[in-house]
Write an enzyme that holds these catalytic residues in place. Structure first.
Site, PDB file in Angstrom:
ATOM      1  N   ASP A   1      -6.019   4.368  -5.731  1.00 15.88           N
ATOM      2  CA  ASP A   1      -6.854   5.304  -4.958  1.00 15.88           C
ATOM      3  C   ASP A   1      -6.815   6.748  -4.730  1.00 15.88           C
ATOM      4  O   ASP A   1      -6.673   7.255  -6.429  1.00 15.88           O
ATOM      5  CB  ASP A   1      -5.958   5.760  -3.597  1.00 15.88           C
TER       6      ASP A   1
ATOM      7  N   ASP B   1       0.745  -1.321   0.161  1.00 16.78           N
ATOM      8  CA  ASP B   1      -0.583   0.124  -0.028  1.00 16.78           C
ATOM      9  C   ASP B   1       0.496   1.336   0.175  1.00 16.78           C
ATOM     10  O   ASP B   1       2.079   1.382  -0.028  1.00 16.78           O
ATOM     11  CB  ASP B   1      -0.833   0.061   1.262  1.00 16.78           C
ATOM     12  N   ASP B   2      -0.058   2.130   0.220  1.00 13.39           N
ATOM     13  CA  ASP B   2       0.855   4.019   0.837  1.00 13.39           C
ATOM     14  C   ASP B   2       2.463   3.107   0.878  1.00 13.39           C
ATOM     15  O   ASP B   2       2.830   3.352   2.178  1.00 13.39           O
ATOM     16  CB  ASP B   2      -0.056   4.934   1.157  1.00 13.39           C
TER      17      ASP B   2
ATOM     18  N   LYS C   1      -3.612  -1.176  -6.801  1.00 16.30           N
ATOM     19  CA  LYS C   1      -4.804  -0.265  -6.231  1.00 16.30           C
ATOM     20  C   LYS C   1      -5.023   0.988  -6.119  1.00 16.30           C
ATOM     21  O   LYS C   1      -4.088   1.607  -5.832  1.00 16.30           O
ATOM     22  CB  LYS C   1      -4.605  -0.437  -4.119  1.00 16.30           C
TER      23      LYS C   1
ATOM     24  N   ARG D   1      -6.470  16.512   2.477  1.00 11.52           N
ATOM     25  CA  ARG D   1      -5.261  15.637   2.793  1.00 11.52           C
ATOM     26  C   ARG D   1      -4.287  15.920   2.102  1.00 11.52           C
ATOM     27  O   ARG D   1      -2.885  14.802   1.540  1.00 11.52           O
ATOM     28  CB  ARG D   1      -5.174  14.013   2.390  1.00 11.52           C
TER      29      ARG D   1
ATOM     30  N   CYS E   1     -10.802   2.684  -5.354  1.00 10.66           N
ATOM     31  CA  CYS E   1     -10.388   3.096  -4.141  1.00 10.66           C
ATOM     32  C   CYS E   1     -10.596   4.845  -4.056  1.00 10.66           C
ATOM     33  O   CYS E   1     -10.270   5.577  -5.118  1.00 10.66           O
ATOM     34  CB  CYS E   1      -9.558   2.586  -3.555  1.00 10.66           C
TER      35      CYS E   1
ATOM     36  N   ASP F   1     -13.213   2.605   4.221  1.00 14.41           N
ATOM     37  CA  ASP F   1     -12.067   2.033   5.629  1.00 14.41           C
ATOM     38  C   ASP F   1     -12.169   2.150   7.102  1.00 14.41           C
ATOM     39  O   ASP F   1     -11.480   1.312   7.349  1.00 14.41           O
ATOM     40  CB  ASP F   1     -11.469   3.455   5.309  1.00 14.41           C
TER      41      ASP F   1
HETATM   42  C1  GLA Z   1      -6.830   5.371   1.844  1.00 17.66           C
HETATM   43  C2  GLA Z   1      -6.930   4.272   1.410  1.00 17.66           C
HETATM   44  C3  GLA Z   1      -6.992   3.116   2.274  1.00 17.66           C
HETATM   45  C4  GLA Z   1      -5.200   3.283   2.264  1.00 17.66           C
HETATM   46  C5  GLA Z   1      -4.609   4.647   2.871  1.00 17.66           C
HETATM   47  C6  GLA Z   1      -3.363   4.692   1.823  1.00 17.66           C
HETATM   48  O1  GLA Z   1      -7.503   6.037   3.204  1.00 17.66           O
HETATM   49  O2  GLA Z   1      -9.223   4.586   1.461  1.00 17.66           O
HETATM   50  O3  GLA Z   1      -6.940   2.048   2.280  1.00 17.66           O
HETATM   51  O4  GLA Z   1      -4.659   2.951   0.764  1.00 17.66           O
HETATM   52  O5  GLA Z   1      -5.186   5.790   2.092  1.00 17.66           O
HETATM   53  O6  GLA Z   1      -2.919   6.257   2.991  1.00 17.66           O
END
Ligand code: GLA
Length: 716
Positions: free
Chosen positions: A473, A361-362, A471, A438, A513, A535
């Site tokens: 986002d 992920d991030d 993924k 954000r 997402c 989330d």
């Molecule tokens: C969003 C997504 C989460 C995650 C974060 C990462 O909030 O919904 O699932 O990937 O970003 O920063």
């Protein structure tokens, strides 16, 4: 089937009829939408009804009291119009009349630049009706597609400037339906971050005009572009229900108006707020497609109708029709704080329990260790990941897992090389500092160069490393829009990026997402067969979220993960069994630090994955029957039944425990009366009729948040 009988157009789906007729003055009236009717010339049934004070034209037509197909404004109908076009004389009064029609055999309607329902081997027919307003200088093409296999009508419209000057589209809904006077309720899905698509139901009271919409950029957490109109007596199993689903990811609006004569108008499409489109002579403008659906088997029947067409005919990716991998995502396990070693450790353990893919992920790029920088700089952070993305993907593959990667392609942080190099690439207006969300800006996807940059960056990663999953986002709302109509231009840019990538990489699964489910819509599902539903990963919170989402979207589109307890969003402590039971009603995965789980928990996880492997086909292709609503009490239960009715999973959750209480009996649904079913766990045998009409009384463990899962197989 599409039948033209006199001045009547009669469209038939599997069990539905949609009928319209042209009157003597050329107005296109709506006559009927509902359960299938026989073929007749209904055009004489189109009534001209006079009411006190109502306006009329020189032929004596009262359009305000008529049911109309694509109502215009300002002539004699003063209700919410389906469109408003300012003509070269500066007014928006219009009365387009029937000009021509064409029936296209074996074809669906295609929508320029936007996703639409595909034909995919089904029997489809499309009717195009052209209405013309010569005086105002434009015509409108109304498209209708029906399938022999489905109970839906696909609708969209296109406005063409046939004048020699400019016209301005002030609003253009995709379509609408006028309903006869009756007692109706509206069901809709508002929400917020971490509580998306909470179902609401309210009576459409006399004189009420209600807008269900969102103008925050993406389709939004706050309101989903899916609305149901139903009879006030309609429940989950019985009664008329009409669905309005927009295939669109930007600002949307659905207006429900109960007029002074008690008729109900529903129009759905682009949100007119902040919208405008200038059309030069010869130019055309297309609206997004709307799926109009109907069932007389209540909300449950309506959902199943929509689920089928969405699951089978919407997504362009090859991955939609395949089993989706059971994945582990490192976000709730590590957040930004991970190393290569940690990820490999997670992968090892994940493999040992049967997980199939790891999503990083991030935080893998630029110098990102927090959410304050580097969006836009999609190059690996070598300090965290010295092997690079390709090296890491290889390692993960060696451990026996596939590899997926997180992107937030539509954004840039102020602290990013991308923004420093291209300050003009973000959405902004002159002389005003752009707002942040954000800590990030939005990239200007109305600019082709920006779209090409995103396509190049993602394609580069997909070519350089063995990435089979992305993924995607999108974590903020849209502000500082530079002109009216910008949001739509942006959305078209987004679709160009998405469709190019899906065309070039049809076997890469893209999960949508947007801070969870902030862009859970059919536009995204056209490219991403699944979307991170919320989330909020707490199993009990998810009951309402998933129940609400399932009204308009198939469970195969809802990503659902087992996460840690206490839950990170709400702090609730829930049994591991319950967390999995709720996640089984979606695309199943894990999002926790699996390396710290006890041996006992790991053994349970292994069993869960073994079980999900048995039912994953059902989740992808089965039919959903909701039995108990979490909006109505202490229980939530549902079933997924295979189309041949030979297999069924039943899941129930009891929210709070209580002492000395008899449990509620539940009545199963969707089974075959004459089949004999075996509870695969207990070996107990039941008749299909027995399960549905006598029902069963499930037993819950004596604790809060307990769940059971039953898997029935027909004895054949
Ligand atoms: C969003 C997504 C989460 C995650 C974060 C990462 O909030 O919904 O699932 O990937 O970003 O920063």
């Amino acid at each position: 089937m599409i039948i033209k009988n006199g001045n009547t157009f009669h469209l038939q789906g599997k069990n539905i009829s949609y009928i319209m007729a042209v009157n003597e003055s050329g107005d296109l009236h709506h006559y009927y939408f509902g359960k299938k009717l026989s073929d007749r010339d209904y055009s004489k049934k189109v009534k001209n009804i006079e009411h006190g004070l109502i306006c009329y034209d020189e032929d004596g037509w009262y359009l305000e009291s008529a049911n109309l197909e694509y109502p215009a404004y300002g002539h004699t109908d003063l209700r919410t119009p389906a469109f408003s076009v300012r003509n070269k004389f500066g007014n928006s009064v219009s009365r387009p009349v029937f000009k021509s029609f064409v029936i296209k055999e074996n074809a669906v309607a295609e929508v320029e630049g936007m996703p639409y329902i595909l034909k995919n081997g089904n029997n489809a027919q499309t009717l195009e009706i052209t209405l013309e307003d010569k005086a105002a200088g434009f015509d409108i093409v109304l498209s209708y597609t029906v399938f022999d296999e489905y109970d839906v009508v696909l609708r969209s419209s296109a406005i063409n400037n046939i004048s020699d000057g400019e016209i301005v589209i002030e609003s253009a809904y995709s379509a609408g339906v006028d309903f006869d006077k009756g007692n109706y309720d509206i069901v809709y899905f508002p929400g917020a971050w971490t509580r998306e698509r909470y179902m609401e139901r309210t009576a459409v009271k006399s004189g009420m005009k209600m807008e269900i919409g969102n103008a925050k950029g993406g389709s939004g957490h706050a309101m989903n572009p899916f609305v149901i109109l139903c009879d006030s007596k309609t429940n989950e199993k019985t009664g008329n229900a009409y669905g309005f689903s927009l295939i669109y990811s930007g600002n949307h609006s659905t207006v429900i108006e109960n007029d002074q004569y008690g008729k109900i108008r529903v129009v759905q499409g682009l949100n007119p707020f902040g919208f405008e489109q200038v059309l030069k002579s010869g130019e055309a403008f297309a609206t997004p497609q709307m799926i109009l659906s109907y069932s007389d088997n209540g909300l449950g029947g309506l959902s199943r109708t929509i689920h089928k067409v969405v699951a089978n005919n919407l997504c362009r990716s090859n991955t939609a029709k395949k089993d989706r991998p059971i994945l582990i995502n490192n976000w709730e396990a590590t957040y930004f704080d991970f190393t290569e070693e940690k990820l490999i450790e997670i992968a090892k353990k994940a493999k040992s329990v049967g997980i199939e893919l790891l999503v990083l992920d991030d935080g893998w790029f630029g110098k990102r260790n927090d959410d304050d920088c580097s969006l836009g700089d999609w190059a690996v952070n070598p300090k965290k990941l010295p092997l690079g993305i390709d090296g890491l993907a290889k390692k993960i593959n060696e451990e026996g897992l596939k590899f997926g990667l997180w992107f937030e392609p539509e954004m840039a942080n102020p602290d990013s090389d991308l923004f420093r190099a291209h300050p003009d690439w973000i959405i902004s207006v002159p002389n005003t500092k752009p707002s942040l969300g954000r800590k990030q800006y939005m990239l200007d996807l109305a600019n082709n160069d920006v779209c090409d940059y995103i396509i190049d960056v993602i394609s580069g990663h997909l070519r350089n490393a063995n990435i089979t999953y992305i993924k995607w986002d999108y974590n903020r709302m849209m502000t500082d829009m530079p002109y009216k109509g910008y949001n739509h231009k942006y959305t078209l840019g987004l679709y160009r990026v998405y469709s190019t990538l899906v065309k070039n990489f049809p076997d890469v699964l893209i999960e949508g997402c947007a801070s969870g489910g902030g862009r859970f819509d059919l536009g995204i599902l056209a490219y991403s067969p699944q979307i991170w539903t919320s989330d909020n990963s707490d199993a009990i919170s998810r009951l309402k979220i998933q129940y609400g989402t399932s009204m308009g979207y198939p469970i195969s589109s809802m990503s659902a993960h087992v996460t840690a307890s206490p839950n990170h969003q709400v702090g609730r402590i829930t049994p591991l069994k319950t967390r999995a039971a709720v996640a089984y009603a979606g695309v199943f995965g894990y999002e926790l630090d699996i390396t710290t789980m006890s041996d006992e928990e790991i053994a349970e996880v292994k069993e869960q994955i073994k079980f999900y492997n048995e039912i994953r086909g059902l989740v992808r292709n089965g039919e959903l029957y909701r039995l108990q609503s979490p909006y109505e009490g202490n229980y939530c239960s549902w079933m997924i039944v295979s189309e041949d009715k030979k297999e069924a999973v039943l899941v129930g959750v009891k929210i709070l425990s209580n002492s000395n209480m008899d449990e509620e009996n539940i009545y199963l649904d969707g089974l075959c009366e004459s089949f004999t079913y075996k509870d695969t766990e207990t070996g107990e045998i039941y008749g299909g009729d027995e399960l549905m009409y006598k029902g069963i009384t499930p037993e819950y463990e004596l604790c809060d948040f307990s769940a059971y899962v039953k898997y029935f197989k027909a004895e054949v």
